[in-house]
Scaffold this motif. Structure first.
Motif, PDB file in Angstrom:
ATOM      1  N   LEU B  62      55.772  47.916  25.114  1.00 49.68           N
ATOM      2  CA  LEU B  62      55.241  47.093  26.200  1.00 49.68           C
ATOM      3  C   LEU B  62      56.394  46.324  26.823  1.00 49.68           C
ATOM      4  O   LEU B  62      56.985  45.452  26.206  1.00 49.68           O
ATOM      5  CB  LEU B  62      54.186  46.118  25.661  1.00 49.68           C
ATOM      6  CG  LEU B  62      53.553  45.182  26.679  1.00 49.68           C
ATOM      7  CD1 LEU B  62      52.819  45.934  27.777  1.00 49.68           C
ATOM      8  CD2 LEU B  62      52.617  44.196  25.983  1.00 49.68           C
ATOM      9  N   ASP B  64      58.466  43.733  28.984  1.00 51.15           N
ATOM     10  CA  ASP B  64      58.366  42.437  29.651  1.00 51.15           C
ATOM     11  C   ASP B  64      57.081  41.691  29.299  1.00 51.15           C
ATOM     12  O   ASP B  64      56.353  42.041  28.388  1.00 51.15           O
ATOM     13  CB  ASP B  64      58.412  42.612  31.181  1.00 51.15           C
ATOM     14  CG  ASP B  64      59.726  43.222  31.649  1.00 51.15           C
ATOM     15  OD1 ASP B  64      60.764  42.907  31.057  1.00 51.15           O
ATOM     16  OD2 ASP B  64      59.684  44.005  32.602  1.00 51.15           O
ATOM     17  N   GLN B  65      56.855  40.644  30.058  1.00 54.83           N
ATOM     18  CA  GLN B  65      55.626  39.876  30.009  1.00 54.83           C
ATOM     19  C   GLN B  65      54.581  40.567  30.886  1.00 54.83           C
ATOM     20  O   GLN B  65      54.913  41.090  31.952  1.00 54.83           O
ATOM     21  CB  GLN B  65      55.880  38.473  30.590  1.00 54.83           C
ATOM     22  CG  GLN B  65      56.968  37.684  29.883  1.00 54.83           C
ATOM     23  CD  GLN B  65      56.422  36.894  28.726  1.00 54.83           C
ATOM     24  OE1 GLN B  65      55.476  36.147  28.894  1.00 54.83           O
ATOM     25  NE2 GLN B  65      56.997  37.074  27.548  1.00 54.83           N
ATOM     26  N   VAL B  66      53.342  40.543  30.450  1.00 56.18           N
ATOM     27  CA  VAL B  66      52.307  41.170  31.278  1.00 56.18           C
ATOM     28  C   VAL B  66      52.014  40.362  32.538  1.00 56.18           C
ATOM     29  O   VAL B  66      51.336  40.845  33.440  1.00 56.18           O
ATOM     30  CB  VAL B  66      50.990  41.428  30.494  1.00 56.18           C
ATOM     31  CG1 VAL B  66      51.227  42.386  29.338  1.00 56.18           C
ATOM     32  CG2 VAL B  66      50.361  40.125  30.024  1.00 56.18           C
ATOM     33  N   GLY B  67      52.517  39.131  32.620  1.00 56.26           N
ATOM     34  CA  GLY B  67      52.374  38.378  33.859  1.00 56.26           C
ATOM     35  C   GLY B  67      53.060  39.033  35.032  1.00 56.26           C
ATOM     36  O   GLY B  67      52.599  38.939  36.175  1.00 56.26           O
ATOM     37  N   ARG B  68      54.149  39.738  34.745  1.00 55.70           N
ATOM     38  CA  ARG B  68      55.045  40.189  35.800  1.00 55.70           C
ATOM     39  C   ARG B  68      54.450  41.226  36.742  1.00 55.70           C
ATOM     40  O   ARG B  68      54.608  41.153  37.956  1.00 55.70           O
ATOM     41  CB  ARG B  68      56.301  40.762  35.147  1.00 55.70           C
ATOM     42  CG  ARG B  68      57.384  41.171  36.107  1.00 55.70           C
ATOM     43  CD  ARG B  68      58.617  41.636  35.346  1.00 55.70           C
ATOM     44  NE  ARG B  68      59.704  42.017  36.212  1.00 55.70           N
ATOM     45  CZ  ARG B  68      60.865  42.523  35.776  1.00 55.70           C
ATOM     46  NH1 ARG B  68      61.064  42.663  34.479  1.00 55.70           N
ATOM     47  NH2 ARG B  68      61.813  42.861  36.629  1.00 55.70           N
ATOM     48  N   ARG B  69      53.809  42.236  36.152  1.00 52.65           N
ATOM     49  CA  ARG B  69      53.351  43.367  36.957  1.00 52.65           C
ATOM     50  C   ARG B  69      52.377  44.184  36.128  1.00 52.65           C
ATOM     51  O   ARG B  69      52.300  44.014  34.926  1.00 52.65           O
ATOM     52  CB  ARG B  69      54.520  44.234  37.402  1.00 52.65           C
ATOM     53  CG  ARG B  69      55.323  44.830  36.255  1.00 52.65           C
ATOM     54  CD  ARG B  69      56.486  45.665  36.748  1.00 52.65           C
ATOM     55  NE  ARG B  69      56.003  46.830  37.469  1.00 52.65           N
ATOM     56  CZ  ARG B  69      56.786  47.693  38.115  1.00 52.65           C
ATOM     57  NH1 ARG B  69      58.086  47.525  38.150  1.00 52.65           N
ATOM     58  NH2 ARG B  69      56.279  48.722  38.748  1.00 52.65           N
ATOM     59  N   SER B  71      50.972  46.538  33.618  1.00 46.17           N
ATOM     60  CA  SER B  71      51.746  46.884  32.434  1.00 46.17           C
ATOM     61  C   SER B  71      51.180  48.037  31.625  1.00 46.17           C
ATOM     62  O   SER B  71      51.762  48.432  30.627  1.00 46.17           O
ATOM     63  CB  SER B  71      51.850  45.656  31.522  1.00 46.17           C
ATOM     64  OG  SER B  71      52.420  44.571  32.222  1.00 46.17           O
ATOM     65  N   PHE B 297      60.250  36.076  36.023  1.00 45.87           N
ATOM     66  CA  PHE B 297      59.747  37.159  35.161  1.00 45.87           C
ATOM     67  C   PHE B 297      60.825  38.219  34.919  1.00 45.87           C
ATOM     68  O   PHE B 297      60.796  38.933  33.919  1.00 45.87           O
ATOM     69  CB  PHE B 297      58.530  37.840  35.791  1.00 45.87           C
ATOM     70  CG  PHE B 297      57.238  37.100  35.611  1.00 45.87           C
ATOM     71  CD1 PHE B 297      56.870  36.582  34.372  1.00 45.87           C
ATOM     72  CD2 PHE B 297      56.363  36.942  36.673  1.00 45.87           C
ATOM     73  CE1 PHE B 297      55.660  35.920  34.199  1.00 45.87           C
ATOM     74  CE2 PHE B 297      55.140  36.282  36.510  1.00 45.87           C
ATOM     75  CZ  PHE B 297      54.793  35.770  35.269  1.00 45.87           C
TER      76      PHE B 297
END
Lengths: 451, 451
Positions: B62, B64-69, B71, B297
């Motif tokens: 997974l 990065d952070q799922v906030g970014r885009r 996923s 992000f």
């Protein structure tokens, strides 16, 4: 025990049929083993019959000599993905090995199949017997039976953590704020066990079914314990009603001991239906297929199953008096014992055993009219031996067509089988709940995670 | 160098677009990342444009952070199997890791995809950079770059042996004699190497393409050597014509040194086409997308790529004067150097670098009219920098639709692109021969097996 409900039916697909000589019939396409259109046709027939699911067995190995029978075997998650596109409702159960895969990859592939199919994926969990498979994966010996099952248990534990590593409501899709998902609802497994260390969350969201249906097919002591803990459907092989009843009661009891609802473990014995317009016609098809077996091709596999040398078996004699005990076998323990018991009980020659196995590899072969097949199915169901059946058509597509067009309508008329799909997902077909996410509080466990 | 032929075009699919902020546009479906219908639509658009192939990047982690885009990332062999059923001709290239798979399983899955799709499968071979992926596969550290490439080379060698483990004419289908296949035409690998021991033949016949198209995308020294030996198509990232020409000449020369026909290695730089009715409109779309990036992000990923701490980067300053050299990086070496060179050459701030990477992660972003995009493509092609292009639509489906409906017709009018598929297989689209089976005598090597 009163069980007024309907039974469940799974179509176990295998090339041009479960009988090893099916490919020699005039009607059979001997190149259908790797023809996706052949399988799409089978899937559509099964869906026309409103069957719960399709199932593909599997092992990462070239079985036997290619002389014996069609030997190509498309990888099941790939093939079932293709079949997902050719069908709308029917469940799709693929076999995959816990001994020769990694949890992150396999959990992801099944999650992907569940998403692509709209919640129709099931995983038949196997530990893969056989030295030849081990030798395709960097090993010189087959890992011991109990070791394979220990790894399998941890493999499933990790997979469940991965399938629950996204909450159901991660996605915010906040375009204005620029925040796609809620990182606080991602639960990385951080798993460190004896066989696996898996730190991070899956890169696939929680799926329509929560997780794929978990299926199991081993009937040894290790296999039963494993099934009682994890399995939501169990494929099993029995030659007699009494054996099937014993297994049924035992497994339901074990499931209850794990704190599970016994009704959430569906038990499906295999049956090879040889259907004829008359019983005599069915028996003639059976005899014709058995005449077409070349027993010498089957000997090496039987010898390996029994743990003896090929030279120890004589085609026209009974099994040797002394055979290795189940405890000494590291391969398919319960299948070995079924074959030995069959040979001893009916005093069969090796050639006769091969004929019986050639049809269903130890599963019950039943030759008769559609009415007789329906009777047999209902009898086992009503006598506490089965929640349904794993249908193993001896010849494909014709035996599946006959089952769907002749046996299913009888079961429907008797109120024992659905006339239309009520649900969309495989779990719904089997009457199983969608599991809660273990990270946010579950009610009664659908499967028993180890502490 | 006279190259009068036509160029090759691959559609690199990624969620709702390669630009990381594409999901924030009003037109975008933020849940399309795991929606198979979204991908089927993209595949049909690309096939309408007669493109050679579709391509999916991948990593078992997974990001990065799922906030970014968005996923979610469906497993590529599963997703491409679904797309095979929605298309007829276009090639299907899936990324898979040699570091986190076993050859028997992966070779089989690609062979299955090649059979299911009628010869349209390609494998983008990656070694998978990043500690987070390693930690999903029982490791506490990322294996060193050269070790990953050594394993990759042996992995491909074993895979080639497996794909050639059936001769093309194994199947006899002799119903009367009861012999399905010729065991004498099965060639078990019996491979014993530093990383793998694989004894037995594949359980899938030789496929329509002989073996899937082999694709590679690493541009480090290790990556170039690997590509020169094995790759039949190469995806690469360059910001300038000069860099692309250097890479093109270097890789063709290296392929020739391995005894291969340089024309059998197709080189496809990535391009992110931002197409507008006017150049100004295209630039405005570019600017709008970059305004939608939330740079915070992107910082952790940039820091990891460069081998520094997040705290070492300041959004509105240039890159730190001192950065770890490429030799000190065990991750994506060539991508790190491209980013450093970009930042230094154009004296970009970290925020500006993030904007440039947010669109194409180091690939060339080209904003202009359809005519200008076509001009740029033809210029690189005519100046010995490319055999074709890896098209990376910044917004999906709209940027792919514009490319197919506006740029492709211009290329067709100029005689630079096919107006209809001439072949059926991915190899035929790329003008590559079907490889001979190495066990029965090959002519010039299509890929260079190590002795």
């Amino acid at each position: 025990m009163s069980r007024p409900g309907q039974l469940h039916l799974n179509a176990f697909l295998m090339g041009v049929g479960h009988h090893e000589a099916a490919w020699r019939l005039p009607e059979s396409d001997p190149r259908a083993d790797v023809d996706v259109e052949h399988y799409k046709n089978l899937a559509r027939i099964a869906e026309r019959g409103k069957l719960d699911s399709l199932f593909l067995a599997d092992g990462p190995v070239l079985w036997d000599q290619v002389g014996r029978r069609p030997s190509g075997s498309l990888e099941p998650t790939v093939l079932l993905t293709a079949l997902a596109g050719a069908t709308e409702r029917i469940g799709l159960i693929a076999t995959a090995s816990t001994t020769y895969n990694e949890p992150y990859n396999l959990a992801r592939r099944f999650a992907s199949l569940d998403l692509v199919s709209g919640g129709r994926a099931g995983w038949n969990i196997v530990t893969t017997a056989g030295l030849d498979a081990a030798r395709n994966f960097n090993l010189d010996a087959l890992p011991a039976h109990h070791e394979r099952y220990q790894r399998a248990a941890e493999f499933v534990d990790v997979s469940l953590k991965l399938w629950d590593s996204w909450d159901d409501d991660v996605v915010l899709a906040d375009k204005a704020g620029g925040v796609w998902g809620d990182q606080g609802k991602i639960y990385p497994p951080a798993h460190r066990g004896a066989h696996f260390r898996v730190a991070g969350a899956l890169n696939v969201p929680r799926t329509p079914q929560g997780h794929p249906l978990l299926v199991q097919a081993g009937s040894s002591a290790n296999g039963r314990n494993f099934a009682a803990r994890y399995a939501e459907a169990v494929f099993t092989a029995h030659q007699t009603l009494a054996d099937a009843q014993e297994f049924y009661d035992d497994l339901k009891r074990r499931a209850a001991e794990h704190g599970r609802d016994p009704d959430h473990v569906k038990i499906l014995p295999g049956i090879v239906p040889l259907i004829g317009a008359t019983e005599a016609a069915a028996r003639e098809l059976d005899a014709e297929l058995n005449r077409l077996i070349r027993a010498e091709f089957a000997l090496p596999g039987l010898a390996e199953l029994l743990g003896v040398d090929v030279a120890d078996l004589r085609l026209d004699a009974e099994l040797p008096a002394h055979l290795p005990a189940e405890e000494q076998i590291e391969g398919a323990k319960s299948r070995r014992t079924l074959v030995v018991n069959l040979g001893r009980r009916e005093r069969l020659t090796v050639r006769e055993i091969i004929a019986r196995l050639g049809g269903g590899r130890g599963h019950l072969t039943f030759a008769g009219t559609a009415e007789q097949v329906a009777d047999a199915i209902v009898a086992w169901y009503d006598n506490g031996a089965a929640d349904g059946f794993n249908i193993m058509p001896p010849v494909l597509p014709s035996s599946l067509e006959r089952f769907v067009d002749e046996v299913v309508p009888i079961l429907q008329e008797r109120g024992r089988f659905r006339t239309e799909y009520a649900g969309r997902t495989l779990r719904e077909h089997y009457g199983l709940p969608r599991p809660a996410n273990r990270n946010t509080g579950a009610a009664q466990p659908d499967v028993a995670l180890r502490p």
